[in-house]
Design an enzyme around this catalytic site. Structure first.
Site, PDB file in Angstrom:
ATOM      1  N   SER A 154       0.820  -1.260  -0.018  1.00 35.48           N
ATOM      2  CA  SER A 154      -0.104   0.105   0.054  1.00 35.48           C
ATOM      3  C   SER A 154       0.787   1.325  -0.231  1.00 35.48           C
ATOM      4  O   SER A 154       0.495   2.225  -0.412  1.00 35.48           O
ATOM      5  CB  SER A 154      -0.895   0.055   1.236  1.00 35.48           C
ATOM      6  OG  SER A 154      -0.055   0.088   2.381  1.00 35.48           O
ATOM      7  N   ASP A 398      -3.241   6.350  12.238  1.00 37.03           N
ATOM      8  CA  ASP A 398      -2.256   5.521  11.208  1.00 37.03           C
ATOM      9  C   ASP A 398      -1.050   6.100  10.924  1.00 37.03           C
ATOM     10  O   ASP A 398      -0.841   7.307  10.284  1.00 37.03           O
ATOM     11  CB  ASP A 398      -3.256   5.436   9.948  1.00 37.03           C
ATOM     12  CG  ASP A 398      -2.499   4.786   8.856  1.00 37.03           C
ATOM     13  OD1 ASP A 398      -1.218   4.437   8.835  1.00 37.03           O
ATOM     14  OD2 ASP A 398      -3.026   4.214   7.732  1.00 37.03           O
ATOM     15  N   HIS A 401       1.035   5.223   6.734  1.00 37.04           N
ATOM     16  CA  HIS A 401       0.590   5.729   5.610  1.00 37.04           C
ATOM     17  C   HIS A 401       0.713   7.241   5.684  1.00 37.04           C
ATOM     18  O   HIS A 401       0.834   7.790   6.615  1.00 37.04           O
ATOM     19  CB  HIS A 401      -0.951   5.430   4.985  1.00 37.04           C
ATOM     20  CG  HIS A 401      -0.873   3.822   4.942  1.00 37.04           C
ATOM     21  ND1 HIS A 401      -1.524   3.184   5.849  1.00 37.04           N
ATOM     22  CD2 HIS A 401      -0.679   2.862   3.823  1.00 37.04           C
ATOM     23  CE1 HIS A 401      -1.419   1.882   5.494  1.00 37.04           C
ATOM     24  NE2 HIS A 401      -0.945   1.740   4.272  1.00 37.04           N
TER      25      HIS A 401
END
Ligand SMILES: *[C@@H]1O[C@H](CO)[C@@H](O)[C@H](O)[C@H]1NC(C)=O
Ligand SMILES: *[C@@H]1O[C@H](CO)[C@@H](O)[C@H](O)[C@H]1NC(C)=O
Ligand SMILES: *[C@@H]1O[C@H](CO)[C@@H](O)[C@H](O)[C@H]1NC(C)=O
Ligand SMILES: *[C@@H]1O[C@H](CO)[C@@H](O)[C@H](O)[C@H]1NC(C)=O
Ligand SMILES: *[C@@H]1O[C@H](CO)[C@@H](O)[C@H](O)[C@H]1NC(C)=O
Length: 422
Positions: A154, A398, A401
């Site tokens: 990702s 998070d 990311h």
């Protein structure tokens, strides 16, 4: 830097056992070393951790004029990965979040309530030179009739989307489209007959986490020697950008499947994580050697994307993480977790022993200063948050990311620099 464990093949050979031709070779190397002292010190000295690595140049140094896509050179000796962040309110960000419809909702931080956008106004400034400005027209012209492919997890998908956002403004509305089918996402620039694609393969090798949507499995398993499982779908690309790192980080050891996923009784061995990762790196190099023409194509490998899960690593609140961080880490020596160091050691070791031309994008250090640039709590959530979570945002931030626009645009500026000015 911690020496990588095991599998050391070179041990001292007694002098009298060296065959004559080797002696001649050594003498020749010595001669050339003296002749071209500086160049060689740079090649041999690349893993001296006190110096900034020149790894990204070893494969490209010899024939930089012959490298595909190159139109110039970076100033001699300038390590573009060694530099500092400078504030740039005018020319950064390179695009606006609302302008780029391709950003997945996991990365649109402003839309999800990030109250400020300080993280968008930083520019990377190498110490020895300046980065060329990203030129979307040049990039698209160079991709005419070609395919650029990002392969990995990702984080690589984030870099892929950043690349699309950097390019799409110069393409008219009806001449571009994006489609996802299984592990593959394809962005087409019709007038250029060019595609820019992303292929989900978080380990590069076959694994039990290969479903691009449902890949949260409790116990990760990677199959040895299986790179062609995905690799057959990468053939024909003119530029490939690989990454793999985070999915390997489950602890000190990692499970490797020796047979097939269909075997009723699975033959599984557990390796130290460094060794499992080394196996994947070697598979990748073998695949590149076999499938990519070095005269016509380019291959990049992006180093580990750092996370910021523990404020204590940069001297912050023992209970904190990247949540509510809006400033950069100023300590230039800052590196973060040890696993990053040992994996960097593995990458350095494997690449230095190989002659396969891969351009290394060493983004780890420069990204490790950017605790401000993560999506934190400002993203679409997969599931509804509990009242306990909502009461304690640190618990669901998070810190892996990155918001777009943001840090990953810089990774692409570096990719642009290395592609055209190696
Ligand atoms: C960008 O690249 C195109 C195509 O090579 C060139 O014509 C143009 O002058 C470049 N733009 C800038 C600002 O350098
Ligand atoms: C478009 O590019 C592909 C390669 O990606 C090539 O095979 C094809 O001939 C090109 N088509 C045109 C119309 O240029
Ligand atoms: C690449 O080009 C060189 C020189 O032009 C040539 O000798 C070599 O065979 C080429 N390699 C491949 C894989 O085509
Ligand atoms: C965020 O950080 C600022 C200082 O940088 C502090 O004043 C504020 O209380 C913090 N907010 C939360 C919700 O933790
Ligand atoms: C990447 O850059 C960092 C910081 O400049 C350096 O410590 C590390 O050795 C480099 N890694 C490789 C494999 O070149």
């Amino acid at each position: 830097m911690k020496p990588p464990p095991s599998s050391s093949t070179s041990s001292a050979i007694p002098l009298r056992k060296i065959p004559p031709f080797l002696f001649a070779l050594l003498a020749f190397i010595l001669f050339v070393t003296i002749l071209y002292g500086e160049d060689f010190s740079c090649i041999f000295g690349q893993f001296d951790s006190d110096h900034h690595s020149h790894l990204h140049t070893i494969s490209t140094k010899k024939n930089s004029e012959k490298l595909a896509f190159a139109i110039g050179e970076t100033e001699r000796g300038c390590d573009v990965f060694n530099g500092r962040w400078v504030r740039d309110e005018e020319a950064r960000p390179l695009y606006e979040e609302w302008e780029c419809p391709y950003i997945q909702p996991q990365l649109t931080c402003l839309e999800h309530g990030r109250p400020e956008k300080e993280h968008q106004h930083w520019r990377w400034q190498p110490h020895g030179c300046s980065l060329p400005s990203f030129n979307a027209t040049l990039m698209l012209e160079s991709l005419r009739g070609k395919k650029m492919l990002f392969v990995g997890d990702s984080l690589n998908r984030g870099q892929y989307v950043s690349m699309i956002c950097l390019l799409h403004r110069v393409i008219p509305e009806d001449a571009k489209f994006m489609k996802t089918l299984g592990p593959l996402t394809v962005f087409t620039a019709k007038d250029y007959n060019a595609t820019i694609e992303f292929y989900w393969a978080p380990f590069l090798l076959e694994s039990n986490s290969d479903d691009a949507v449902i890949h949260r499995v409790t116990e990760r398993l990677v199959r040895k020697g299986s790179i062609n499982k995905h690799g057959k779908n990468w053939k024909g690309a003119d530029i490939i950008v690989f990454n793999t790192y985070l999915w390997w980080m489950t602890g000190l050891r990692f499970k490797i499947l020796q047979g097939s996923f269909d075997d009723e009784e699975k033959d599984i061995v557990t390796l130290p994580t460094d060794d499992a990762y080394r196996m994947a790196m070697k598979s990748m190099l073998r695949w590149v050697k076999k499938n990519m023409d070095p005269n016509k194509t380019r291959v990049f490998f992006t180093s580990m994307s750092p996370s910021h899960e523990k404020s204590i690593e940069w001297g912050g609140d023992p209970k904190g993480n990247c949540y509510n961080e809006t400033t950069l880490i100023e300590d230039h020596e800052y590196w973060g977790s040890d696993s990053r160091k040992s994996i960097m050691g593995v990458i350095g070791e494997v690449f230095s022993k190989s002659r396969v031309p891969i351009t290394f994008l060493n983004i780890t250090q420069l990204s490790s200063y950017r605790k401000d640039a993560h999506t934190s709590i400002y993203k679409k959530q997969w599931s509804r948050l509990t009242p306990e979570q909502l009461a304690n945002p640190v618990s669901y931030a998070d810190c892996v990311h990155w918001c777009l626009p943001g840090l990953q645009d810089t990774w692409n500026e570096l990719l642009f620099a290395k592609l055209f000015y190696p």
